[in-house]
Every structure is written in C-alpha cells, then in structure tokens.
Design a protein around this motif. Structure first.
Motif, mmCIF file in Angstrom:
data_model
loop_
_atom_site.group_PDB
_atom_site.id
_atom_site.type_symbol
_atom_site.label_atom_id
_atom_site.label_comp_id
_atom_site.label_asym_id
_atom_site.label_seq_id
_atom_site.Cartn_x
_atom_site.Cartn_y
_atom_site.Cartn_z
ATOM 1 N N GLU A 270 39.316 28.140 54.711
ATOM 2 C CA GLU A 270 38.065 28.889 54.645
ATOM 3 C C GLU A 270 37.047 28.246 55.585
ATOM 4 O O GLU A 270 36.068 27.632 55.145
ATOM 5 N N TRP A 361 33.560 45.324 47.005
ATOM 6 C CA TRP A 361 34.547 44.250 46.823
ATOM 7 C C TRP A 361 35.967 44.813 46.873
ATOM 8 O O TRP A 361 36.845 44.265 47.539
ATOM 9 N N TYR A 365 37.806 43.476 50.105
ATOM 10 C CA TYR A 365 38.684 42.368 49.717
ATOM 11 C C TYR A 365 39.576 42.808 48.556
ATOM 12 O O TYR A 365 39.423 42.354 47.424
ATOM 13 N N SER A 368 41.255 40.066 46.453
ATOM 14 C CA SER A 368 40.398 39.011 45.920
ATOM 15 C C SER A 368 39.826 39.415 44.571
ATOM 16 O O SER A 368 39.615 40.601 44.303
ATOM 17 N N LYS A 369 39.566 38.436 43.758
ATOM 18 C CA LYS A 369 38.938 38.687 42.473
ATOM 19 C C LYS A 369 37.443 38.923 42.671
ATOM 20 O O LYS A 369 36.756 38.134 43.328
ATOM 21 N N ARG A 418 43.704 35.254 49.582
ATOM 22 C CA ARG A 418 42.871 35.278 48.385
ATOM 23 C C ARG A 418 42.446 33.867 48.018
ATOM 24 O O ARG A 418 43.253 32.949 47.914
ATOM 25 N N ASP A 420 40.191 32.096 44.964
ATOM 26 C CA ASP A 420 39.480 32.317 43.719
ATOM 27 C C ASP A 420 38.456 31.212 43.514
ATOM 28 O O ASP A 420 38.628 30.094 43.983
ATOM 29 N N SER A 462 37.487 36.304 51.120
ATOM 30 C CA SER A 462 36.563 36.086 50.014
ATOM 31 C C SER A 462 36.347 34.600 49.827
ATOM 32 O O SER A 462 37.282 33.864 49.544
#
Length: 477
Positions: A270, A361, A365, A368-369, A418, A420, A462
């Motif tokens: 990231e 969202w 994404y 992604s959560k 992803r 989290d 995300s």
C-alpha cells in the motif's frame, strides 16, 4: 482488531500499563465498578439533554447518520448539540472515527466528554477581558512533551501568527481557540487515566466545530474532514475544504514524528498510505499523525493537539458536512456537496450521503470490506426554526456503535488487492518519501485563505486506515 504485533521472534510491543490487572485486598467491589456506574449515570443524563442528538435522524438544523461497515463493530460516533452551552445561537457538531481494539469505546467517550470540557472552559473565559492572555500563558507554561514537540516542528511560528490572528479575527475566535486546545489536552489526559478503557493501542480522530451566529471555529485531530457547501460569484454550488487531513506524510507532521524518534513509511502493498511506527518495532502502523489515545506512540511524535480553523460565514454559505474517512475514501468533496444539496429532505441528507458512499465502495472496491461511515450535515440558514422535538430517529438502520456484522464477517475475497482494517499485512520493505516531496494545498481555512485543493481518495486499492496487524514470527513454524 488492530492488535500490535512484532516481526521479531519473542519480541512484542510493550503492553499497556493498564492491561495488567492489579490485585487489591479488602475490596468488596471489583476495581472500576464504581466509576463504571458513574459513567452510566452520566451517559443517561446526557441522553436526556434537549437538543443533543447522537443517533441516526435529523431536524431542520442538522442531519446525522452512521452505518456499520463490513469490518466488525461500528467504531464511528457523531453528535449535534443545539443551544450548546445554554446559548440559543450556538451549535456544536462532531464526528469521531475510532480505531484499535477499543476504538468504539474511545470514540463514544470523546463524543460524550469533549463537548462538556469545551463548554466548561469556554464558560470560564467568557466575559473575561484578560481570558485569552491568561489561558494562553497557562497552556504554554504547562505543555506536555507532545505539545512542545508540536511547537518546535511546524509550529515554531505560531506565536507570531497568533499575534496577527488576534488583530484579524474577533474575540470569540481567540477564546474558542484556547478552549479547544485546553479541552483536547484534558480529554487526552483523561483517556490515559481511564480505568475501564485501554487506550494504549486504541484511539479516535475528532473533527468538531462550534458555530455561534456567523462565526465558525473548527478543531480537528486526525483524518476525518469538514467541507463547506457554498455559492461562488456565479451562484454555482461549490465545495470548500475547511480542514486538513492530518496524515503522517505531510512534511510538517513527518518532521515532528521523526524528531521524536518515531518512524514514517509505507508498506509496499500500500505505497500510498504513510504510517507511524515505533522506533524499534514494526508496529502499530497508524495511518494518521494526530489522534486521541494511542499512547504507545505519544512519546514518538503522535499528538492530540488540534488544528484550529476559523471562518466568518456569509449568506452564500449553505451547509457544512463533517464525515469520517469512510466517506472521503470513495467520494470527492464536490460529489459530497452535490449529494447533500440534492437530498430529498434536510433530515435525510446524512443518510443519503452514507448510502451513496456505500454504493461507491461496492463499485470502486468490490473486493474490499466497506468502512464504517458517519456523517453530520449542519445547515446554516435556518437554525432558529429547529427544536429537539423535531429530532426524527431513523428506524431502518441500527444506530448503536456496538452493532456487529455476523453475516459477512467470515467472507474473505481472494483478490490480493484487498486490505482490511484489521487484516494481516505481509512483511514488506518500507517506501520512504522522496527528498523535498511536498503536499499541495495545505493552508488554514480563514477568511482570506481557503483550502481549495481537494485531497484525493485512494487510487486503485482500499487503504487500511487504522492499526496494522503484522504477523508474529514463531521459531520452528
């Protein structure tokens, strides 16, 4: 969630001093039970105050809405307090984004306690001609290490700036500014000593405002944001960002952290997310430079000193949106203002914005959560017509901060992109910012200097916005 783990075998992040239970003799009640009972009574009294709104709903003055994401307990909190401090023309608003194992508890505690501290300090200084000078010298004389670090890195010119501000801004600004500084300082000290909330690796952001008449003062810590919807010379609705997202990659924030021996770098997974790390441990990886709580980092550059912003409101200013980063990660300032302006009713504006963020969202994404979202919309042209009885609670969505998502908690998409909030991040080499790299558009939103540049959300992934859980190395595995 968000636990602090080390990469070194046998070495882990020092535990919180409040995490080890102490044995006490001749005690019929367990430690903390008395204070817990007091907190419950105080919370019940707060909930009965007319004009104080903290659940989903709205009135002619404001709209509130929060929705749990897909990462567990909703750690966001919010508040609108009309007739704040027993002043009929005054309103207090705030949103709080908790993080870490006890983030939801920290956010709720700050939501309940910070306005009381601010109001009490404001009451003391109101009417005193020398209040500004006395409180300023008092605060300067009793600054802790974190405030001193702030004054010496990026805040060294604050004294001269304050002298200029005293001439440019009305007295209410100076009084409220010092009240914000004092209230935030006392709030953080209270969290450090709280017997029932372990804030060693947990904390919260806070973007708060006080509007009295046409004067607006904002106190901000962390990366939640305030945006103004106003009209330009062509009478077109535009967005003006009122606060700065206080992230570790801002040059002045990074400089302070490094001078305090903290580390700032991003993980390779990231690269767009700079994080704060302890000097000798690859934890906790906090993605903000200022926050309440998080005392594991308070000696290493993380501070709870708010940035204070002032604006004199005009008839062209229509509403203010306060929101946690679950909204700003997927919607631009302009999109947010347009959504609020097009809401079918003022009382449902915050809910309309949150639902739009959730859809964004899922579209941007899909693997992604979804993050927790909390929004407060304050409308500026009809405050006097509201009342606490107009507070309409929304029943379709649960508003408790302790709600859980049991149905989707075990769902783990296989996409490698992803990330989290509480997930495991692989060991990666750090990515350091390039020399001389600067962030554009960083200026305080005063009458003649406004934040016109929008801070973009994520590009393609995300981001994790709180603490990182790093894998512990166990010999023999």
């Amino acid at each position: 969630m968000g636990s602090c783990l080390s990469l070194d075998g046998g070495s882990s992040l020092p535990s919180s001093p409040t995490s080890t239970p102490k044995k006490r003799k001749n005690m019929r009640k367990k430690p903390g039970m008395r204070s817990s009972s007091f907190d419950s009574r105080r919370e019940e009294q707060l909930h009965r105050i007319p004009g104080r709104m903290f659940l989903n709903g709205g009135s002619e003055v404001a709209s509130l809405f929060t929705q749990q994401g897909k990462k567990g307990t909703n750690q966001d909190a919010m508040i609108v307090w009309e007739n704040f401090g027993s002043r009929t023309d005054t309103v207090f608003c705030g949103v709080f984004d908790g993080h870490g194992p006890n983030g939801h508890m920290v956010a709720r505690r700050v939501r309940d306690s910070l306005p009381l501290k601010l109001s009490a300090h404001w009451e003391v200084t109101r009417g005193s001609e020398d209040g500004y000078r006395e409180i300023s010298s008092s605060i300067m004389g009793s600054m802790s290490s974190e405030e001193n670090a702030y004054m010496h890195t990026g805040g060294e010119s604050r004294v001269s700036v304050d002298l200029e501000e005293k001439e440019k801004h009305p007295e209410i600004y100076h009084t409220l500014k010092e009240s914000f500084l004092k209230a935030f300082k006392v709030m953080d000290k209270e969290l450090r000593l709280h017997p029932n909330i372990d804030c060693f690796c947990s904390g919260t952001t806070a973007v708060t405002l006080v509007k009295q008449g046409q004067d607006l003062v904002i106190g901000n810590v962390g990366d939640s944001r305030a945006v103004l919807g106003t009209r330009n010379q062509e009478n077109s609705l535009i967005a003006v960002q009122l606060t700065v997202d206080l992230k570790p990659n801002l040059p002045r924030e990074a400089e302070r952290i490094r001078k305090c021996k903290g580390r700032v770098f991003a993980l390779r997974d990231e690269p767009e997310v700079a994080r704060v790390w302890l000097p000798n441990y690859d934890s906790p990886g906090l993605a903000m430079a200022r926050a309440f709580g998080d005392f594991c980092l308070k000696d290493f550059g993380l501070i709870s000193v708010p940035e204070i912003f002032y604006r004199h409101l005009t008839e062209k200013d229509e509403f203010i949106v306060l929101a946690t980063d679950g909204v700003w990660d997927v919607l631009s300032n302009k999109e947010v203002v347009e959504i609020v302006a097009s809401a079918p009713a003022r009382s449902s504006a915050a809910r309309t914005l949150v639902e739009s963020a959730v859809r964004a969202w899922r579209f941007k994404y899909p693997t992604s959560k979804i993050d927790d979202c909390a929004v407060v919309c304050l409308f500026l042209d009809n405050e006097s017509s509201s009342s606490a009885t107009a507070y309409l609670k929304t029943k379709e969505q649960p508003s408790s901060l302790d709600q859980h998502d049991d149905g989707n908690e075990n769902h783990k998409p296989s996409s490698p992109t992803r990330l989290d909030r509480s997930g495991t991040v692989k060991t990666c080499a750090e990515i350091l910012p390039e020399e001389g790299e600067e962030e554009g558009g960083l200026m305080e939103a005063t009458e003649d200097t406004q934040l016109l540049e929008e801070w973009s959300a994520l590009e393609g992934v995300s981001r994790v916005n709180t603490l990182v859980t790093l894998p512990r190395f166990v010999p023999g595995e």
